[in-house]
Design a protein around this motif. Structure first.
Motif, mmCIF file in Angstrom:
data_model
loop_
_atom_site.group_PDB
_atom_site.id
_atom_site.type_symbol
_atom_site.label_atom_id
_atom_site.label_comp_id
_atom_site.label_asym_id
_atom_site.label_seq_id
_atom_site.Cartn_x
_atom_site.Cartn_y
_atom_site.Cartn_z
ATOM 1 N N ARG A 12 37.839 33.713 42.512
ATOM 2 C CA ARG A 12 37.240 32.418 42.625
ATOM 3 C C ARG A 12 36.120 32.184 41.152
ATOM 4 O O ARG A 12 36.543 31.420 40.579
ATOM 5 C CB ARG A 12 36.458 31.943 43.714
ATOM 6 C CG ARG A 12 37.526 31.492 44.787
ATOM 7 C CD ARG A 12 36.723 31.417 46.270
ATOM 8 N NE ARG A 12 35.884 30.205 45.838
ATOM 9 C CZ ARG A 12 34.917 29.449 46.734
ATOM 10 N NH1 ARG A 12 35.078 30.276 47.807
ATOM 11 N NH2 ARG A 12 34.548 28.572 46.628
ATOM 12 N N ILE A 13 35.208 32.937 41.319
ATOM 13 C CA ILE A 13 34.157 32.850 40.137
ATOM 14 C C ILE A 13 34.879 33.088 38.736
ATOM 15 O O ILE A 13 34.665 32.295 37.943
ATOM 16 C CB ILE A 13 33.421 33.953 40.224
ATOM 17 C CG1 ILE A 13 32.432 33.854 41.550
ATOM 18 C CG2 ILE A 13 32.236 34.072 39.095
ATOM 19 C CD1 ILE A 13 31.510 34.818 42.038
ATOM 20 N N VAL A 14 35.999 33.870 38.495
ATOM 21 C CA VAL A 14 36.345 34.331 37.339
ATOM 22 C C VAL A 14 37.383 32.973 36.854
ATOM 23 O O VAL A 14 37.616 32.520 35.765
ATOM 24 C CB VAL A 14 37.190 35.542 37.510
ATOM 25 C CG1 VAL A 14 37.934 35.712 36.106
ATOM 26 C CG2 VAL A 14 36.092 36.619 37.240
ATOM 27 N N ALA A 15 38.089 32.459 38.000
ATOM 28 C CA ALA A 15 38.907 31.364 37.619
ATOM 29 C C ALA A 15 38.082 29.915 37.378
ATOM 30 O O ALA A 15 38.552 29.289 36.687
ATOM 31 C CB ALA A 15 39.753 30.995 39.083
ATOM 32 N N LEU A 16 36.998 29.861 38.162
ATOM 33 C CA LEU A 16 36.294 28.878 37.580
ATOM 34 C C LEU A 16 35.854 28.973 36.247
ATOM 35 O O LEU A 16 35.690 27.973 35.143
ATOM 36 C CB LEU A 16 34.926 28.705 38.443
ATOM 37 C CG LEU A 16 33.978 27.856 38.164
ATOM 38 C CD1 LEU A 16 34.659 26.385 38.209
ATOM 39 C CD2 LEU A 16 32.608 27.758 39.019
ATOM 40 N N LEU A 17 35.284 30.073 35.889
ATOM 41 C CA LEU A 17 34.993 30.489 34.359
ATOM 42 C C LEU A 17 36.425 30.241 33.386
ATOM 43 O O LEU A 17 36.173 29.461 32.457
ATOM 44 C CB LEU A 17 34.515 31.945 34.119
ATOM 45 C CG LEU A 17 34.382 32.335 32.773
ATOM 46 C CD1 LEU A 17 33.135 31.577 32.344
ATOM 47 C CD2 LEU A 17 34.085 33.791 32.683
ATOM 48 N N ASN A 18 37.322 30.519 33.838
ATOM 49 C CA ASN A 18 38.722 30.375 33.011
ATOM 50 C C ASN A 18 38.987 28.754 32.974
ATOM 51 O O ASN A 18 39.249 28.306 31.901
ATOM 52 C CB ASN A 18 39.695 31.102 33.506
ATOM 53 C CG ASN A 18 41.218 31.152 32.811
ATOM 54 O OD1 ASN A 18 41.003 30.535 31.468
ATOM 55 N ND2 ASN A 18 42.190 31.462 33.294
ATOM 56 N N THR A 19 38.833 28.154 34.246
ATOM 57 C CA THR A 19 38.963 26.613 34.093
ATOM 58 C C THR A 19 37.974 25.840 33.048
ATOM 59 O O THR A 19 38.315 24.989 32.433
ATOM 60 C CB THR A 19 39.008 25.971 35.479
ATOM 61 O OG1 THR A 19 39.761 26.775 36.135
ATOM 62 C CG2 THR A 19 39.099 24.423 35.582
#
Length: 163
Positions: free
Chosen positions: A155-162
């Motif tokens: 979730r944290i990495v996906a947020l950064l990617n988004t």
């Protein structure tokens, strides 16, 4: 963008001749067609999954890992398809970008003017920062085996990617 930077820095006098509207249009169309084709294939595989347990995804969006963990069907083919897509799309485009930037850095290091080198590095720094964030987060999200991925880290990495 890296090809645009290459043309602007390494071939400045030929930039207008290289980066014509037609080339830019073809590059955009090719990217859209490739993205749509690969996403459609992946969507067809995802549509064949069956779900028999909880139906809540604790994620910001419907990403692959949490969706695979909710499925009660065999997801090994989808994990393999993700690996192939990662290798082909993400790592392939990353290699092309890195080759382009190696050529750019070679040209920059051979510039006679220190101010010219500084200006050229400044032109590339924002793009390289964005590339590091996007490709780094994609590799962290999709290059690890499924057993090693915690949903919270995902979730944290996906947020950064988004972002």
């Amino acid at each position: 963008m890296s090809f645009d930077r290459y043309a602007a820095i390494c071939q400045p006098l030929h930039y207008a001749a290289i980066m014509k509207q037609q080339l830019c249009t073809h590059l955009v169309i090719a990217a859209w067609i490739l993205g749509f084709t690969l996403s459609s294939y992946h969507l067809v595989l995802l549509s064949k999954l069956t779900f028999c347990g909880p139906n809540k995804i604790y994620h910001f969006f419907c990403d692959n890992s949490p969706l695979f963990k909710l499925s009660c069907s065999d997801t090994s083919l989808l994990w393999k398809a993700d690996s192939v897509l990662l290798s082909f799309v993400v790592l392939g485009s990353l290699c092309l970008i890195l080759v382009s930037y190696m050529c750019i850095f070679h040209c920059i290091l051979h510039m006679p003017s220190a101010s010219g080198r500084k200006k050229a590095f400044a032109t590339c720094s924002s793009h390289l920062t964005a590339l590091a964030i996007v490709y780094g987060s994609c590799i962290v999200l999709y290059a690890r085996p499924s057993e090693e991925v915690s949903l919270e880290t995902n979730r944290i990495v996906a947020l950064l990617n988004t972002v």
